[in-house]
Scaffold this motif. Structure first.
Motif, PDB file in Angstrom:
ATOM      1  N   MET A 179      33.954  31.636  48.901  1.00 44.16           N
ATOM      2  CA  MET A 179      34.899  31.987  47.596  1.00 44.16           C
ATOM      3  C   MET A 179      35.315  33.684  47.670  1.00 44.16           C
ATOM      4  SD  MET A 179      33.152  30.051  44.438  1.00 44.16           S
ATOM      5  CE  MET A 179      34.718  30.599  43.558  1.00 44.16           C
ATOM      6  N   ASP A 180      36.530  33.516  47.566  1.00 44.69           N
ATOM      7  CA  ASP A 180      37.444  34.591  47.664  1.00 44.69           C
ATOM      8  C   ASP A 180      37.570  35.367  46.432  1.00 44.69           C
ATOM      9  OD1 ASP A 180      39.118  36.712  48.342  1.00 44.69           O
ATOM     10  OD2 ASP A 180      40.712  35.461  49.225  1.00 44.69           O
ATOM     11  N   ILE A 181      36.510  35.956  46.150  1.00 48.06           N
ATOM     12  CA  ILE A 181      36.474  36.594  44.868  1.00 48.06           C
ATOM     13  C   ILE A 181      37.616  37.352  44.404  1.00 48.06           C
ATOM     14  CG2 ILE A 181      35.103  37.675  43.093  1.00 48.06           C
ATOM     15  CD1 ILE A 181      34.065  34.816  43.552  1.00 48.06           C
ATOM     16  N   ALA A 182      37.939  38.203  45.369  1.00 47.31           N
ATOM     17  CA  ALA A 182      38.977  39.276  45.222  1.00 47.31           C
ATOM     18  C   ALA A 182      40.379  38.590  44.748  1.00 47.31           C
ATOM     19  CB  ALA A 182      39.154  40.131  46.312  1.00 47.31           C
ATOM     20  N   ALA A 183      40.513  37.514  45.229  1.00 53.74           N
ATOM     21  CA  ALA A 183      41.711  36.548  45.058  1.00 53.74           C
ATOM     22  C   ALA A 183      42.022  36.565  43.722  1.00 53.74           C
ATOM     23  CB  ALA A 183      41.585  35.163  45.561  1.00 53.74           C
ATOM     24  N   ILE A 184      40.944  36.536  42.881  1.00 55.87           N
ATOM     25  CA  ILE A 184      41.019  36.181  41.494  1.00 55.87           C
ATOM     26  C   ILE A 184      42.002  37.387  40.790  1.00 55.87           C
ATOM     27  CG2 ILE A 184      39.971  36.070  39.067  1.00 55.87           C
ATOM     28  CD1 ILE A 184      37.689  34.333  41.035  1.00 55.87           C
ATOM     29  N   PRO A 185      41.371  38.711  40.836  1.00 56.15           N
ATOM     30  CA  PRO A 185      42.269  39.802  40.432  1.00 56.15           C
ATOM     31  C   PRO A 185      43.315  40.045  41.075  1.00 56.15           C
ATOM     32  CG  PRO A 185      40.206  40.715  41.484  1.00 56.15           C
ATOM     33  CD  PRO A 185      39.959  39.167  41.363  1.00 56.15           C
ATOM     34  N   ILE A 186      43.713  39.508  42.395  1.00 55.64           N
ATOM     35  CA  ILE A 186      44.814  39.668  43.167  1.00 55.64           C
ATOM     36  C   ILE A 186      45.848  38.725  42.460  1.00 55.64           C
ATOM     37  CG2 ILE A 186      45.953  39.593  45.467  1.00 55.64           C
ATOM     38  CD1 ILE A 186      43.392  40.111  46.548  1.00 55.64           C
ATOM     39  N   ILE A 187      45.524  37.457  42.356  1.00 57.44           N
ATOM     40  CA  ILE A 187      46.505  36.740  41.690  1.00 57.44           C
ATOM     41  C   ILE A 187      46.935  37.247  40.263  1.00 57.44           C
ATOM     42  CG2 ILE A 187      46.832  34.182  40.833  1.00 57.44           C
ATOM     43  CD1 ILE A 187      47.184  34.443  43.705  1.00 57.44           C
ATOM     44  N   LYS A 188      45.997  37.263  39.405  1.00 54.52           N
ATOM     45  CA  LYS A 188      46.493  38.070  38.048  1.00 54.52           C
ATOM     46  C   LYS A 188      47.258  39.330  38.126  1.00 54.52           C
ATOM     47  CE  LYS A 188      43.194  37.853  35.095  1.00 54.52           C
ATOM     48  NZ  LYS A 188      43.540  36.715  34.100  1.00 54.52           N
ATOM     49  N   GLN A 189      47.098  40.199  39.220  1.00 52.70           N
ATOM     50  CA  GLN A 189      47.809  41.424  39.312  1.00 52.70           C
ATOM     51  C   GLN A 189      49.323  41.161  39.895  1.00 52.70           C
ATOM     52  OE1 GLN A 189      45.519  44.231  41.599  1.00 52.70           O
ATOM     53  NE2 GLN A 189      43.987  44.030  39.923  1.00 52.70           N
ATOM     54  N   GLU A 190      49.315  40.214  40.791  1.00 49.77           N
ATOM     55  CA  GLU A 190      50.722  39.768  41.556  1.00 49.77           C
ATOM     56  C   GLU A 190      51.490  38.787  40.851  1.00 49.77           C
ATOM     57  OE1 GLU A 190      51.983  41.459  43.921  1.00 49.77           O
ATOM     58  OE2 GLU A 190      50.144  42.651  44.460  1.00 49.77           O
ATOM     59  N   THR A 191      50.938  38.000  39.908  1.00 55.08           N
ATOM     60  CA  THR A 191      51.655  37.119  39.048  1.00 55.08           C
ATOM     61  C   THR A 191      51.188  37.025  37.918  1.00 55.08           C
ATOM     62  OG1 THR A 191      50.114  35.079  39.170  1.00 55.08           O
ATOM     63  CG2 THR A 191      51.298  35.566  41.104  1.00 55.08           C
ATOM     64  N   GLY A 192      51.946  36.512  36.803  1.00 60.89           N
ATOM     65  CA  GLY A 192      51.600  36.563  35.532  1.00 60.89           C
ATOM     66  C   GLY A 192      50.666  35.346  35.178  1.00 60.89           C
ATOM     67  N   LEU A 193      50.069  34.657  36.228  1.00 62.01           N
ATOM     68  CA  LEU A 193      49.369  33.507  36.211  1.00 62.01           C
ATOM     69  C   LEU A 193      47.929  33.292  35.717  1.00 62.01           C
ATOM     70  CD1 LEU A 193      51.240  31.407  38.706  1.00 62.01           C
ATOM     71  CD2 LEU A 193      51.546  31.376  36.487  1.00 62.01           C
ATOM     72  N   LYS A 194      47.420  32.732  35.077  1.00 59.81           N
ATOM     73  CA  LYS A 194      45.927  32.487  34.748  1.00 59.81           C
ATOM     74  C   LYS A 194      45.341  32.025  36.065  1.00 59.81           C
ATOM     75  CE  LYS A 194      46.574  33.991  30.652  1.00 59.81           C
ATOM     76  NZ  LYS A 194      46.560  35.346  30.405  1.00 59.81           N
ATOM     77  N   VAL A 195      44.013  32.541  36.135  1.00 56.84           N
ATOM     78  CA  VAL A 195      43.268  31.979  37.320  1.00 56.84           C
ATOM     79  C   VAL A 195      41.746  31.262  37.088  1.00 56.84           C
ATOM     80  CG1 VAL A 195      42.509  32.538  39.548  1.00 56.84           C
ATOM     81  CG2 VAL A 195      44.372  33.825  38.659  1.00 56.84           C
ATOM     82  N   ILE A 196      41.800  30.482  37.416  1.00 55.54           N
ATOM     83  CA  ILE A 196      40.259  29.773  37.334  1.00 55.54           C
ATOM     84  C   ILE A 196      39.464  29.442  38.549  1.00 55.54           C
ATOM     85  CG2 ILE A 196      41.078  28.525  35.123  1.00 55.54           C
ATOM     86  CD1 ILE A 196      40.512  25.999  36.472  1.00 55.54           C
ATOM     87  N   ALA A 197      38.316  29.445  38.504  1.00 59.62           N
ATOM     88  CA  ALA A 197      37.710  29.424  39.736  1.00 59.62           C
ATOM     89  C   ALA A 197      36.766  28.004  39.763  1.00 59.62           C
ATOM     90  CB  ALA A 197      36.496  30.658  39.906  1.00 59.62           C
TER      91      ALA A 197
END
Ligand code: PEP
Ligand code: MN
Length: 257
Positions: A179-197
């Protein structure tokens, strides 16, 4: 921002239905729809735990052609009947353009799985729909490639996209994926999209689902998608990473604190 078009996006759901700014989006259900009774029992149970969206694959993109491929159209009929009986929303996977139109008729949200994250013609079709898309990360996709996949959808007009971190391939062979946990805040910062795991596919191991759920939420995930089965030991797919009802109850009480 990496993305030029994903910074102005629509809320995935009407806020009267699910207000994702205020509540975590918990999606639960079996890996695959196996029978009416299996799905009904699971849907009733997860609803009693406050879950608003049932998952369950009718079209299963399996790595081996000899593995259970899902109940396909019959599975979608079961999903339709269970949704009506229980009063719950659903997400299920489309694997190609034909299944996309079938899934659209039944499902409240359309899943594009890891193996299809770069199926560009499918992404374009998903972008023409007026329902939210759950875009899972390709198992070997970089963050940029994943964002570009979301852009394929958004470019057609549909910005109701929820990104799902479901683990990637690394040299670690203890878990199914890493699991790439850092991807969660990265996607949130780089796009306006919501992220689930998705800690089920992210780890492949039932006993890692709770700790990785907590890690994902701590990293800012907007929700979780968890595999739940009435008898995981008898599941036709992904039993090892599915929680039974008691384990799911426990997970919900821990995350609701
Ligand atoms: C699934 O969620 O049913 C699934 C097949 O997951 P993934 O596409 O992440 O492997
Ligand atoms: Mn699965």
């Amino acid at each position: 921002m990496i993305s030029k078009i994903l910074n102005k996006v629509d809320a995935p759901f009407d806020e009267n239905v699910i207000d994702i700014e205020k509540e975590k989006l918990i999606i639960a259900g079996p890996c695959a729809i196996e029978s009416y009774d299996q799905l009904l029992e699971t849907a009733r149970f997860i609803k009693s735990k406050g879950v608003k969206i049932l998952r369950g694959g009718a079209y299963k993109p399996r790595t081996s052609p000899f593995a259970f491929q899902g109940m396909r159209k019959e599975g979608l009929e079961i999903l339709k009947a269970v949704k009506k009986e229980v009063g719950i929303m659903a997400v299920t996977e489309a694997i190609d353009e034909k299944s996309l139109s079938e899934v659209y008729e039944v499902s409240d949200m359309i899943q594009i799985g890891s193996r299809n994250m770069q199926n560009f013609s499918l992404l374009v079709e998903a972008g023409k729909q007026d329902k939210p898309i759950l875009l899972k990360r390709g198992m070997s996709a970089t963050i940029k490639e994943w964002i570009h996949a979301a852009e394929y959808i958004a470019k057609q007009g549909n910005t109701k996209i929820i990104m799902c971190e479901r683990g990637i391939r690394t040299f670690n062979d203890y878990t199914r994926n890493t699991m790439d946990i850092a991807a969660i805040p990265i996607i949130k910062q780089e796009t306006g999209l919501k992220v689930i795991a998705d800690p089920s596919h992210g780890t492949g191991k039932r006993n890692l689902i709770l700790p990785m759920s907590l890690a994902s939420l701590a990293a800012g995930a907007d929700g979780l998608i968890i595999e739940v089965h009435p008898q995981p030991e008898d599941a036709l797919s992904d039993g090892d990473q599915s929680l039974n009802f008691e384990e799911f109850s426990n997970l919900i009480s821990v995350i609701k604190g």
